[in-house]
Design a protein around this motif. Structure first.
Motif, short mmCIF file in Angstrom:
data_model
loop_
_atom_site.label_atom_id
_atom_site.label_comp_id
_atom_site.label_asym_id
_atom_site.label_seq_id
_atom_site.Cartn_x
_atom_site.Cartn_y
_atom_site.Cartn_z
N UNK A 321 0.83 -1.22 0.00
CA UNK A 321 0.00 0.00 0.00
C UNK A 321 0.86 1.27 0.00
N UNK A 322 1.94 1.24 -0.74
CA UNK A 322 2.78 2.43 -0.86
C UNK A 322 3.72 2.66 0.31
N UNK A 323 3.68 1.77 1.31
CA UNK A 323 4.57 1.94 2.48
C UNK A 323 5.70 0.92 2.43
N UNK A 324 6.89 1.29 2.87
CA UNK A 324 7.99 0.33 2.83
C UNK A 324 7.78 -0.80 3.84
N UNK A 325 8.13 -2.01 3.40
CA UNK A 325 8.15 -3.15 4.33
C UNK A 325 9.49 -3.09 5.04
N UNK A 326 9.46 -2.94 6.37
CA UNK A 326 10.72 -2.79 7.11
C UNK A 326 11.11 -4.07 7.86
N UNK A 327 10.22 -5.05 7.89
CA UNK A 327 10.55 -6.29 8.60
C UNK A 327 9.62 -7.41 8.16
N UNK A 396 5.93 -6.11 8.68
CA UNK A 396 5.78 -4.79 9.27
C UNK A 396 5.97 -3.73 8.18
N UNK A 397 4.98 -2.81 8.06
CA UNK A 397 5.16 -1.65 7.18
C UNK A 397 5.37 -0.43 8.06
N UNK A 398 6.08 0.56 7.54
CA UNK A 398 6.40 1.72 8.37
C UNK A 398 6.05 3.02 7.66
N UNK A 399 5.27 3.84 8.37
CA UNK A 399 4.88 5.16 7.88
C UNK A 399 5.70 6.20 8.66
N UNK A 400 6.32 7.13 7.95
CA UNK A 400 7.09 8.18 8.64
C UNK A 400 6.13 9.32 8.97
N UNK A 445 22.64 13.36 3.81
CA UNK A 445 21.96 12.32 3.02
C UNK A 445 20.85 11.62 3.82
N UNK A 446 21.12 11.36 5.10
CA UNK A 446 20.12 10.70 5.95
C UNK A 446 18.94 11.63 6.18
N UNK A 447 19.23 12.90 6.49
CA UNK A 447 18.17 13.88 6.72
C UNK A 447 17.31 14.01 5.47
N UNK A 448 17.94 14.03 4.28
CA UNK A 448 17.21 14.18 3.02
C UNK A 448 16.29 12.98 2.76
N UNK A 449 16.85 11.77 2.96
CA UNK A 449 16.05 10.56 2.71
C UNK A 449 14.87 10.48 3.66
N UNK A 450 15.10 10.89 4.89
CA UNK A 450 14.02 10.84 5.90
C UNK A 450 12.93 11.87 5.56
N UNK A 451 13.37 13.08 5.19
CA UNK A 451 12.40 14.13 4.84
C UNK A 451 11.59 13.73 3.62
N UNK A 452 12.26 13.07 2.68
CA UNK A 452 11.58 12.62 1.47
C UNK A 452 10.45 11.64 1.82
N UNK A 453 10.75 10.67 2.69
CA UNK A 453 9.73 9.69 3.09
C UNK A 453 8.60 10.37 3.85
N UNK A 454 8.96 11.31 4.75
CA UNK A 454 7.94 12.00 5.54
C UNK A 454 6.98 12.75 4.61
N UNK A 455 7.53 13.36 3.56
CA UNK A 455 6.68 14.10 2.63
C UNK A 455 5.79 13.13 1.84
N UNK A 456 6.39 12.03 1.38
CA UNK A 456 5.63 11.05 0.60
C UNK A 456 4.50 10.44 1.42
N UNK A 460 -0.96 9.89 4.02
CA UNK A 460 -1.39 8.50 4.26
C UNK A 460 -2.16 8.44 5.58
N UNK A 461 -3.24 7.62 5.64
CA UNK A 461 -3.96 7.49 6.92
C UNK A 461 -3.08 6.79 7.96
N UNK A 462 -3.32 7.10 9.22
CA UNK A 462 -2.55 6.45 10.31
C UNK A 462 -3.49 6.25 11.51
N UNK A 463 -4.54 5.43 11.29
CA UNK A 463 -5.53 5.24 12.35
C UNK A 463 -4.84 4.65 13.59
N UNK A 464 -5.15 5.22 14.73
CA UNK A 464 -4.57 4.69 15.97
C UNK A 464 -3.32 5.43 16.40
#
Ligand SMILES: NC(=O)c1ccc[n+]([C@@H]2O[C@H](COP(=O)([O-])OP(=O)(O)OC[C@H]3O[C@@H](n4cnc5c(N)ncnc54)[C@H](O)[C@@H]3O)[C@@H](O)[C@H]2O)c1
Length: 473
Positions: A321-327, A396-400, A445-456, A460-464
Motif C-alpha cells: 500500500x505504498x509503504x515500505x516493508x521494514x521487517x 511490518x510496514x512503516x509510515x514516517x 543524506x540521511x536527513x534528506x532521505x528521511x524528509x523525502x519519506x515524511x513528505x511522501x 497517508x492514513x494512520x488510524x490509531x
C-alpha cells in the motif's frame, strides 16, 4: 545458610565457589596458590553476570567468601567439603588425611576427580564420594556421583538444592559416563588428525554445526528414536548391526548388537520417550534448535554464524500500500509465553527491528552507526490488536509521521499473513551523536532521505496514531 569448604581453588574449585556462593552458601577456600583469590574473584565476576541470567526469579542472597590459611580452617564447621586439587592420587590422599582431622560429624568429602574411582580415592580410609562436575561448574548442571549409596543420596540432595542435575552411577567405572564419551570422541579426533583426514577446525565444525546441536537438547538415544521415525526404535537400531563391523571408526571393540541388546535399547527408549509421538518429539526438537540457534546468532559462534551469513543474502524490503516493508519475521517459539501466544515484549522487539529496517532504508545503516551517529528511542506506544502464535509469518510496514531536524517519528503496522493488523507501534526517536551522547541533526543524506519519506507519507492514513494510554487527572 550453609557453609561449603572448597579445597583447591583452580579452574574447577573456582567454579564450585561461584555455584555455592550464588546459591546462598558461605564459602571458605583453601588453596596454597597466592593467586587463588584473584583467579576466583575473576571467575565469580563471570558467574555473577551469567548464572542469575538463566533464571526468571532471583537467586538467594549471595553468601560470603573467605580464604583460609589451612585446610583445617576451611573445613571446620563446613556442611560440605569439595576437594578440587590437581588430579594426582597421592596428593588427593594426603589432602584427605588433612581434611579428616577437621570434618564435622555426618560430613564427607566430595571429590571433583575426572577419572579416579571412589574406591581408589577411599583406599586409605577417607569418607569420600566422587562428585564430578563439568566446566564451568556454575553453569553446567551435570554432576556424576559415585560411591557409597547413602552418601551418594545425600550428595544428590545437595546437588539438586544448588540447581544441579545429579547422575548417580550404578557401577563404579573409570572416567564415569561423560568423560568416557568425550574420550571416545577425542581418540577418534586424534586418529583423524594423525591420518590427515580432517583439521582441528573441520573436526570442531563437524560437531558444532551438526550433531552437537542435537545432543545439547535430546542426547543420543532420543535423537535416534526420532531418526527411526514411525518405523520405531527397534527397527532403526537393528540397522546398526552390520555397520558395527564396518571400518567406520578406529574403535573396533564393539558389543554384539544381538536381540537382547536391541530389546534393552528399545524398551529403555520407550520408557524414556514413549509418552510423546514422533511428531511431538520432532516439534520439541525443532523448538529447542530454534532457541539454541537464535542464541548462537548473538555471538556468531558456530552454527549461529552460518545463520547470520546466510541471512545477509536474503531479500528484504518491498512495499505494501505504498509503504515500505521494514521487517518480515516468523514468530519463534522463544517469543511465546505461557498463554501460548506472542508475549507483549516481542511486539516491542518487532518494533525495534522494523525501526532498524527503516534506518537502513534512509542510510542510517551499520556503517553510519560505526561513523558515530545513530537514532535513540525516547518514546513508544504499542497497541495490541490481535493474538499471534508460534510459526506465524508477520510483516511490518512503516509510515514516517515526522522526519525533520533531530526527530524521527514512525508508525509501524504489524500485519498477519491474511493482511489483518495485529499491532501498531508508534515510536519517537532522536538523532544522536554517539560520542557526546547528545541529540544532533542527521548527516545531510540521511536527513534528506528521511524528509523525502515524511513528505511522501504525509497524506497517508494512520488510524490509531497519536493516542495515549492515559494519564492521571
Ligand atoms: N578442568 C576441568 O575441566 C575439570 C572438569 C571436571 C573435573 N576436574 C577435576 O577437578 C580437579 C581440579 O582440576 P582443575 O582443572 O581445577 O585444576 P587446576 O590446576 O586449575 O586447580 C588445582 C588447584 O589445586 C591447588 N592445589 C594444589 N595442591 C593443593 C593442596 N595441597 N591443597 C589445596 N589446593 C591445592 C592448586 O594450587 C590449584 O589452584 C581435578 O581432580 C580434575 O580432574 C577438572
Amino acid at each position: 545458610m550453609s557453609r561449603a569448604a572448597i579445597i583447591g581453588g583452580g579452574v574447577i574449585g573456582g567454579g564450585w565457589a561461584a555455584r555455592f556462593l550464588l546459591n546462598g552458601w558461605d564459602v571458605a577456600v583453601f588453596d596454597p596458590d597466592p593467586e587463588a583469590a584473584r583467579k576466583i574473584g575473576e571467575v565469580l565476576d563471570n558467574a555473577r553476570a551469567s548464572l542469575p541470567a538463566i533464571y526468571d526469579r532471583p537467586l538467594p542472597p549471595e553468601g560470603s567468601l573467605s580464604f583460609c590459611d589451612s585446610i583445617a580452617d576451611a573445613v571446620t564447621g563446613a556442611d560440605w567439603v569439595q576437594e578440587s586439587v590437581s588430579e594426582r592420587l597421592e596428593l588427593k590422599h594426603r589432602v584427605y588425611d588433612e581434611i579428616a582431622k577437621s570434618l564435622s560429624d555426618g560430613v564427607f568429602i566430595a571429590s571433583s576427580t575426572s577419572g579416579f574411582k571412589a574406591s581408589d580415592l577411599a583406599a586409605k580410609g577417607a569418607l569420600v564420594v566422587v562428585v564430578h562436575p563439568f566446566n564451568p561448574v556454575y553453569l553446567l548442571p551435570l554432576l556424576e556421583i559415585s560411591g557409597a549409596p547413602g552418601l551418594c543420596k545425600k550428595a544428590a540432595e545437595v546437588a539438586t538444592s544448588i540447581g544441579m542435575h545429579p547422575l548417580i552411577l550404578k557401577t563404579e567405572i573409570d572416567a564415569f559416563i561423560g568423560n568416557r564419551f568425550q574420550e571416545a570422541v577425542w581418540r577418534e579426533a586424534l586418529w583423524m588428525l594423525k591420518d590427515g583426514i580432517a583439521t582441528t577446525e573441520e573436526i570442531d565444525d563437524a560437531i558444532r554445526m551438526g550433531f552437537g546441536l542435537r545432543w545439547a537438547q535430546m542426547g543420543l538415544f532420543e535423537t535416534y528414536r526420532i531418526a527411526g521415525g514411525e518405523a520405531g526404535m527397534k527397527s532403526y537400531i537393528e540397522q546398526f548391526g552390520p555397520s558395527l563391523h564396518w571400518p567406520w571408526t578406529k574403535l573396533t571393540d564393539v558389543p554384539d548388537l544381538d536381540a537382547a541388546l536391541i530389546a534393552r535399547i528399545s524398551d529403555q527408549s520407550d520408557a524414556q520417550s514413549g509418552h510423546l509421538t514422533i511428531r511431538e518429539l520432532e516439534r520439541l526438537r525443532d523448538d529447542n534448535l530454534v532457541a539454541i540457534l537464535r542464541a548462537l546468532r548473538h555471538s556468531g559462534s558456530g552454527a549461529g554464524g552460518v545463520v547470520t551469513t546466510h541471512e545477509t543474502g536474503l531479500a528484504t524490503g518491498g512495499e505494501i500500500d505504498g509503504l515500505p516493508v521494514t521487517l518480515r519475521r516468523v514468530v519463534p517459539v522463544t517469543w511465546t509465553d505461557y498463554n501460548g501466544h506472542m508475549n507483549e515484549a516481542a511486539y516491542l522487539e518487532l518494533g525495534t527491528w522494523a525501526t532498524d529496517g527503516l534506518m537502513q532504508l534512509i542510510g542510517a545503516d551499520a556503517a553510519y552507526v560505526a561513523s558515530g551517529k545513530s537514532f535513540f528511542t525516547v518514546d513508544t506506544r504499542i497497541r495490541y490488536l490481535d493474538e499471534v502464535h508460534r510459526g506465524e509469518a508477520l510483516t511490518v510496514t512503516t509510515l514516517v509521521l515526522e522526519g525533520a531536524g533531530k526527530k524521527m517519528k514512525l508508525f509501524h503496522r504489524v500485519l498477519k499473513a491474511d493482511g489483518t493488523i495485529c499491532a501498531t507501534i508508534e515510536t519517537l526517536l532522536l538523532h544522536t551523536d554517539l560520542t557526546t551522547r547528545r541529540a544532533c541533526a542527521p548527516e545531510a543524506p540521511v536527513a534528506g532521505a528521511l524528509a523525502h519519506l515524511a513528505m511522501a507519507h504525509a497524506d497517508f492514513p494512520a488510524e490509531g496514531a497519536g493516542g495515549s494510554v492515559g494519564h492521571r487527572s
